[in-house]
Design a protein around this motif. Structure first.
Motif, short mmCIF file in Angstrom:
data_model
loop_
_atom_site.label_atom_id
_atom_site.label_comp_id
_atom_site.label_asym_id
_atom_site.label_seq_id
_atom_site.Cartn_x
_atom_site.Cartn_y
_atom_site.Cartn_z
N MET B 1 0.79 -1.03 -0.19
CA MET B 1 0.16 -0.01 0.07
C MET B 1 0.65 1.23 -0.08
O MET B 1 1.70 1.42 0.74
N GLU B 2 0.39 2.20 -0.87
CA GLU B 2 1.11 3.51 -0.76
C GLU B 2 1.00 4.43 0.14
O GLU B 2 -0.05 4.26 0.81
N TRP B 9 2.21 15.47 -1.98
CA TRP B 9 0.81 16.33 -3.05
C TRP B 9 0.14 14.68 -2.99
O TRP B 9 0.66 13.80 -3.63
N VAL B 10 -1.17 14.95 -2.62
CA VAL B 10 -2.08 13.83 -2.37
C VAL B 10 -3.57 14.09 -2.89
O VAL B 10 -3.94 15.34 -2.98
N VAL B 50 -3.02 4.73 1.65
CA VAL B 50 -3.75 4.97 0.78
C VAL B 50 -4.89 4.19 1.29
O VAL B 50 -4.82 3.06 1.75
N GLY B 51 -6.19 4.82 1.37
CA GLY B 51 -7.36 4.07 1.97
C GLY B 51 -7.70 4.50 3.43
O GLY B 51 -8.89 4.35 3.90
N GLU B 52 -6.70 5.14 4.06
CA GLU B 52 -6.97 5.75 5.38
C GLU B 52 -7.52 7.16 5.30
O GLU B 52 -7.70 7.92 4.36
N GLU B 53 -8.11 7.42 6.53
CA GLU B 53 -8.69 8.74 6.53
C GLU B 53 -7.43 9.68 6.66
O GLU B 53 -6.50 9.32 7.33
N ALA B 54 -7.52 10.84 5.92
CA ALA B 54 -6.13 11.82 6.05
C ALA B 54 -6.69 13.11 6.00
O ALA B 54 -8.07 13.64 5.82
N VAL B 55 -5.88 14.41 6.27
CA VAL B 55 -6.24 15.51 6.18
C VAL B 55 -5.40 16.28 5.35
O VAL B 55 -3.99 15.87 5.30
N VAL B 69 -6.80 8.78 -1.52
CA VAL B 69 -6.87 7.77 -2.58
C VAL B 69 -5.87 7.84 -3.60
O VAL B 69 -5.56 6.73 -4.40
N ALA B 70 -4.82 8.69 -3.50
CA ALA B 70 -3.75 8.65 -4.40
C ALA B 70 -2.55 9.59 -3.80
O ALA B 70 -2.90 10.72 -3.11
#
Ligand SMILES: Cc1ncc(COP(=O)(O)O)c(C=O)c1O
Lengths: 466, 103
Positions: B1-2, B9-10, B50-55, B69-70
């Motif tokens: 997983m990335e 930059w996401v 990737v797949g986790e909640e983020a801010v 997601v990316a």
């Protein structure tokens, strides 16, 4: 905590919008639905000279006006003996963000800065987002663009992906949504949360910004050729391009120039459909915007839309998707200009219309736009084929939006369809009657004659016939 | 997983309305699917997969939450493939203008 549900936000929409554009629209209201359009344009907008100096500050406008000599030869070759007007094109792609939308954005962003807003928000999947982002960059203001980009599979329309990239390139935050009219909810929410300015396409500032385009077309042609244009062809979606250009032409004294709107015919494709969304090859300048905005302009993101095309339009023509690709190719191959889809929509109609005019007459296609990845015909037609759309050479009369794209077999295949303005006027009146039933007062009738560009007698006849 | 680190930059993703919450006046096929949002910015928390909640912090300076997601998402649009039906047009038109009588 504030209620952020759909119902709550939509319930606060008038308040949110008022704060975000700083215009008290009620001031222009004259009864149930009538309002003083010219008063609104005068009071809120800027004079032409002010706009020209605002636009000079950020390098907008004063684009070249070129004669398309080879396309004129082509049109003449197809035309009856002695026919074939000269075709000119205004190279609006030369604006900072690559389209005439820079004119519109320049005034909005200027206004936002004058009024002390920290940033601007724009709801658009189009070139306007890039224009606002570019102008905001020049004035060092924050910018947020809300776009409708993807279908539910996450497939983005290539042209919109490109416009999103361009917004990012100019430093904007880009909110990319899937298909649906609830975009407006997201937009209002962002306005409320940020307190930024609503750089709407439809304020008097935006429309006044386009007036310089019509003014330049008229004055430059007069200077070069000693006459005003006989016809100006204007690619038409929400109606601001047509409204602003027509007003500018008039301000330059070109009272007799015929104003011709042109859209790509996308009849049958529903603009809010997740399925239809990626079955079209054009994202603007099409009937999916052109018709509803003509017949009911006040569907915009401001209470009163300053873009009101029925007030100015003399004719409204449609062309097919395949024809616009053909015109795009002709412009590149014969004139050495690789330009984007919107301007080429009117260009496709111009190639036919010029052939119906006299040789000493002049027709102006009033814009080009930039092209590139995603926007280019090869990008769109590759995407269309992936979606199962048939692409082949064929009679464009047989094109069915969403099913096929028929590339004309030769220039003799080009044609346009004339949309009856009276039909559009009747739709306008029908929509009006639903909200504000007849009878109409003398003041309301005066307003309607202006809205529909008809005299009292004609208005009476239209009202009787619906 | 990335995995992304702060400052990368996401792109994050949110569901704004699930199918049951969508506006009533829209076509059936649209009502059946959620309204989704994707937005890019710089990761504003120490790290996320990737797949986790983020801010993220967006270019407009706002902090937004969403599912990552990316990481450094590529631009996926391009020029597509050359289109045979278009390639023919140039030579045809040029030949036409070369013909005698084209003034
Ligand atoms: C380059 C370009 N030309 C023409 C149009 C049509 O303008 P309007 O929506 O004002 O009718 C648009 C907007 O969508 C555009 O981006």
């Amino acid at each position: 905590m504030k209620d952020m549900s759909y119902g709550a936000i939509m319930g606060r929409r008038n308040d949110i919008m008022k704060k975000a554009v700083g215009i008290n629209y009620e001031e222009f209201s004259r009864g149930r639905f009538a309002f003083d359009y010219e008063e609104m344009m005068r009071k809120v907008g800027y004079t032409l000279d002010e706009i020209r100096s605002i636009q000079r500050e950020t390098d907008v406008g004063e684009t070249p006006l070129w004669e398309m000599k080879n396309l004129t030869r082509l049109a003449r070759k197809l035309a009856p003996a002695g026919k074939g007007a000269r075709i000119f094109i205004k190279d609006e792609a030369a604006n900072p963000s690559g389209s005439f939308k820079a004119r519109r954005a320049s005034v909005s962003v200027y206004r936002a800065q004058q009024e002390g807003y920290k940033g601007v928000v724009s709801a658009t999947s189009g070139n306007y987002g890039a224009a606002v982002a570019s102008q905001a960059g020049k004035r060092n203001m924050d910018c947020i663009v809300v776009q409708e980009v993807f279908d539910s599979k996450g497939d983005g329309q290539p042209e919109i992906l490109e416009k999103g990239r361009k917004c990012e390139a100019y430093g904007a935050e880009v909110l990319q949504l899937t298909v649906g009219p609830e975009l407006f909810y997201t937009f209002l929410r962002v306005l409320e949360e940020t307190g930024f300015f609503n750089a709407s396409l439809y304020t008097p500032f935006g429309i006044a910004g386009v007036e310089t385009l019509g003014y330049e077309v008229a004055t430059e042609l007069k200077e070069k050729e000693g006459r005003f244009p006989d016809k100006v062809l204007i690619t038409h979606a929400g109606g601001g391009n047509l409204t602003g250009t027509a007003r500018g032409l008039k301000k330059a004294g070109a009272e007799n120039t015929e104003i011709v709107g042109v859209s790509v015919d996308l009849t049958g494709l529903h603009s809010a459909s997740d399925y239809d969304f990626n079955r079209k090859s054009f994202t603007t300048g099409h009937t999916g915007f052109g018709v509803p905005f003509t017949t009911w302009p006040d569907r915009a993101d401001v209470p009163l839309n300053a873009a009101r095309s029925l007030r100015y339009m003399d004719r409204y023509l449609t062309v097919t998707q395949g024809q616009v690709f053909y015109a795009t190719e002709a412009l590149a191959q014969l004139e050495g200009l690789e330009r984007g889809p919107a301007g080429n929509t009117s260009l496709a109609a111009a190639l036919v219309l010029a052939g119906e005019m006299d040789r000493d007459e002049i027709l102006v296609v009033q814009e080009t736009e930039y092209t590139g990845a995603g926007k280019h015909p090869t990008a769109q037609l590759t995407f269309a084929r992936e979606k199962g759309i048939e692409v082949r050479r064929g009679d464009p009369h047989e094109e069915k939006p969403g099913e096929n794209v028929l590339i004309p077999r030769g220039p003799q295949d080009l044609f346009y369809k004339e949309m009856e303005l009276d039909r559009l006027r009747k739709s306008y009146l029908k929509a009006l009657q639903k909200q504000h039933p007849a009878p109409y007062s003398p003041e309301e009738r005066d307003f309607l004659t202006e809205e529909l560009k008809v005299d009292q007698e004609k208005l009476e006849e239209l009202l009787k016939s619906i | 997983m990335e995995r992304a680190r702060k400052g990368d930059w996401v792109q994050v993703h949110q569901v704004i309305f699930s199918p049951g919450e969508r506006s009533p006046n829209i076509p059936e096929e649209t009502k059946k699917v959620p309204l989704e949002l994707r937005v890019k910015g710089w990761l504003a928390i120490p790290e996320a997969q990737v797949g986790e909640e983020a801010v993220i912090k967006t270019p407009a300076g706002r902090e937004l939450e969403g599912r990552l997601v990316a990481v450094n998402p590529p631009f996926t649009h391009g020029f597509g493939k050359p289109v045979q039906e278009l390639l023919e047009i140039g030579p045809e038109l040029r030949a036409l203008l070369r013909e005698e009588g084209a003034k």
